[in-house]
Design an enzyme around this catalytic site. Structure first.
Site, mmCIF file in Angstrom:
data_model
loop_
_atom_site.group_PDB
_atom_site.id
_atom_site.type_symbol
_atom_site.label_atom_id
_atom_site.label_comp_id
_atom_site.label_asym_id
_atom_site.label_seq_id
_atom_site.Cartn_x
_atom_site.Cartn_y
_atom_site.Cartn_z
ATOM 1 N N GLU A 47 -2.317 4.923 -3.827
ATOM 2 C CA GLU A 47 -2.980 6.111 -3.251
ATOM 3 C C GLU A 47 -2.668 6.262 -1.770
ATOM 4 O OE1 GLU A 47 -7.154 5.865 -4.352
ATOM 5 O OE2 GLU A 47 -6.719 6.744 -6.292
ATOM 6 N N GLU A 70 -3.994 5.432 -13.220
ATOM 7 C CA GLU A 70 -5.450 5.226 -13.143
ATOM 8 C C GLU A 70 -6.147 6.422 -13.755
ATOM 9 O OE1 GLU A 70 -7.364 4.230 -9.427
ATOM 10 O OE2 GLU A 70 -5.662 3.009 -8.808
HETATM 11 P P1 P53 Z 1 -14.216 3.424 -7.534
HETATM 12 C C1 P53 Z 1 -12.201 7.214 -4.832
HETATM 13 C C2 P53 Z 1 -12.829 6.343 -3.974
HETATM 14 C C3 P53 Z 1 -12.303 5.105 -3.718
HETATM 15 C C4 P53 Z 1 -11.101 4.740 -4.298
HETATM 16 O O1 P53 Z 1 -12.821 4.193 -7.641
HETATM 17 C C5 P53 Z 1 -10.465 5.607 -5.138
HETATM 18 C C6 P53 Z 1 -11.038 6.840 -5.447
HETATM 19 C C7 P53 Z 1 -10.477 7.769 -6.442
HETATM 20 O O2 P53 Z 1 -9.374 8.424 -6.079
HETATM 21 O O3 P53 Z 1 -9.282 5.289 -5.637
HETATM 22 C C8 P53 Z 1 -8.965 4.562 -6.778
HETATM 23 O O4 P53 Z 1 -13.903 1.989 -7.664
HETATM 24 C C9 P53 Z 1 -8.440 3.219 -6.361
HETATM 25 C C10 P53 Z 1 -9.095 2.076 -7.052
HETATM 26 C C11 P53 Z 1 -10.543 2.399 -7.352
HETATM 27 C C12 P53 Z 1 -10.596 3.589 -8.297
HETATM 28 O O5 P53 Z 1 -9.990 4.689 -7.685
HETATM 29 O O6 P53 Z 1 -14.767 3.786 -6.210
HETATM 30 O O7 P53 Z 1 -7.049 3.137 -6.461
HETATM 31 O O8 P53 Z 1 -8.926 0.946 -6.252
HETATM 32 O O9 P53 Z 1 -11.264 1.334 -7.839
HETATM 33 C C13 P53 Z 1 -11.987 3.991 -8.728
HETATM 34 O O10 P53 Z 1 -15.046 3.926 -8.656
#
Ligand code: P53
Length: 477
Positions: A179, A375
């Site tokens: 990301e 993801e």
């Molecule tokens: P979580 C949002 C916020 C933080 C990370 O998120 C994020 C996103 C979504 O775009 O990115 C990805 O754990 C990231 C992962 C993460 C997953 O989204 O906040 O690549 O590391 O765990 C899900 O629910």
């Protein structure tokens, strides 16, 4: 009939959210180790509040996470039982270079990942490796302010060189940065940038400079990977989710396009090879001084990625008229609430399977390169029944509808798609909230927000469901 036989099915994790073992075998500390649970997390993640050392007042969930460092054999065995043909994971930079600037890599760290890859190979699972999933060695954060300093490129490339050489023949799918656009939304979590002492203009300058440095590093890594092994396939990785206009008012449409462009800035360069002119013009207009070397633009043009990977959890909405709209909650990305979407997760993430298809079309038409969904998933509270079993029908419903949308995109919209790895195939620490309670897995892990629990793994209902989905190549949802 819809998905090719070579389609890669699997799941995804990241080192800092799953491995633990933060101080074992010479591992150094990284920015992501220092994201605390609780109210201070958000300002730290955003780079507004400084957290450069562990303290006694906070709980840091990443330090021990789900201890995959010691459980990886058991976990990979379970992935194999579901039929995974791919496992997306990341390498903790500080296991290989504890400070980031050593001359020689740490053999114990290299050996650990070698064992993990060999374990995958045992079951015919292809590793898909994220080189940096949000992590930057803290030593480099303290010494030079992380990615704002161009010397980071060389440290990152030292790391890449070691990985590409050591794991040649074991790994062929690589992602340079997880990301990469997160740098604009959450500078400290995304790129180790503390920006709390800067005014808006200085902050913009630092963010674009750091983005530029990461983009150059990504292109150089792509070039290096191709040179070391012709079989290497390199992908960029963008936190995606199409921005819809709140209404057909041209002002809303303009707001949506502008928001999309901000996230696609990175992939426009990594996949398209061209620095958007509007960004270069903006640097000039706003008097931002981005240090670029003479051959940077050529390097970026000549070393684009082989495929475009992305995360998708939800679509987003933009408007020019903030007054009419209600904002969504629980995410790092600002979005207006979409009145047409009826369902949302317990964290307020609106559910939109068709949005996945729309996002795929958008990315494919922009770059004409194969896509990889790396993801997707539903973060939810799971409650084991008295026998310890989780019946996660809500998760099955979310995943089934998104996989259906993905299949439709391949079948009817002409999208080339390499594979699908659902996020957090085994429960792990949430990046955004730091909670354990926000679970994504097919495999339940006995651990709570405070780190209590046996760490025992057990299969949820979705485990056998996903196994069937894979066995039928997505036909039986
Ligand atoms: P979580 C949002 C916020 C933080 C990370 O998120 C994020 C996103 C979504 O775009 O990115 C990805 O754990 C990231 C992962 C993460 C997953 O989204 O906040 O690549 O590391 O765990 C899900 O629910």
């Amino acid at each position: 009939m819809s998905l090719p036989k070579t389609f890669l099915w699997g799941g995804a994790t990241a080192a800092n959210q799953s491995e633990g073992g933060y101080n074992l075998d010479n591992r150094g500390l990284a920015n992501v180790d220092l994201l605390p649970l609780g109210d201070d997390r958000r300002p730290v993640v955003m780079g507004e509040q400084k957290m450069f050392d562990l303290d006694d007042k906070h709980f840091y969930p990443a330090l021990n996470a789900i201890d995959m460092y010691h459980h990886y054999k058991e976990d990979i065995k379970l992935f194999a039982e579901m039929g995974f043909s791919v496992y997306r994971m990341s390498i903790a930079w500080t296991r290989i270079f504890p400070n980031g600037d050593e001359d020689k890599p740490n053999e114990a760290g290299l050996k650990f990942y070698e064992n993990v890859f060999k374990e995958c190979k045992k079951y015919g699972i292809e590793p898909l490796v994220t080189i940096s999933h949000f992590d930057t060695p803290m030593h480099l954060v303290k010494e030079m302010g992380s990615w704002r300093d161009r010397r980071m490129i060389d440290y990152y490339l030292n790391f890449c060189r070691v990985l590409f050489t050591r794991y040649k023949g074991l790994v062929k799918y690589w992602l340079t940065f997880n990301e990469i656009n997160m740098i604009f939304h959450a500078p400290f979590m995304g790129a180790g940038l503390y920006v709390g002492d800067l005014d808006e203009r200085e902050k913009k300058q630092v963010l674009y400079q750091s983005a530029h440095n990461e983009l150059v590093a990504s292109a150089k890594a792509t070039k290096m990977a191709h040179k070391i092994d012709r079989n290497n396939q390199i992908g960029c990785m963008v936190a995606a989710g199409k921005y819809y206009p709140y209404s057909c008012d041209p002002k809303d449409v303009y707001a949506a396009i502008t928001s999309d462009r901000e996230d696609y800035f990175f992939s426009d360069i990594q996949a398209g090879g061209k620095y958007p002119k509007y960004v270069l013009d903006m640097f000039e207009r706003e008097n931002l001084h981005i240090d670029m070397h003479e051959d940077d633009l050529k390097l970026l043009a000549n070393n684009t990625v082989d495929f475009v990977s992305f995360s998708y959890y939800m679509s987003r909405v933009a408007t020019a008229n903030k007054k009419v709209a209600q904002m969504t909650t629980g995410n790092i990305f600002d979005s207006v609430k979409n009145p047409y979407l009826k369902e949302q997760s317990e964290w307020g993430w609106q559910i939109d399977p068709l949005g996945l298809r729309i996002t795929m079309i958008d990315l494919y038409d922009r770059y004409h390169k194969p896509l990889f969904i790396v993801e997707n998933g539903l973060g939810a509270v799971d409650k084991p029944d008295k026998n310890g079993k989780v019946y996660d029908d809500y998760r099955i419903k979310y995943l089934a509808s998104h996989i259906q949308a993905m299949k439709d995109a391949v079948e009817y919209d002409g999208i080339e798609l390499l594979g699908y790895t659902s996020w957090g195939c085994i429960d792990l620490i949430s990046a955004g909230s730091g909670e354990m309670k926000k679970r994504y897995g097919f495999i339940y892990v006995d651990r709570d927000n405070q780190g209590n629990g046996t760490l025992k793994r057990s299969k949820k209902k979705s485990f056998n469901w996903y196994k069937r989905v894979i066995a039928t190549n997505g036909e039986n949802l």
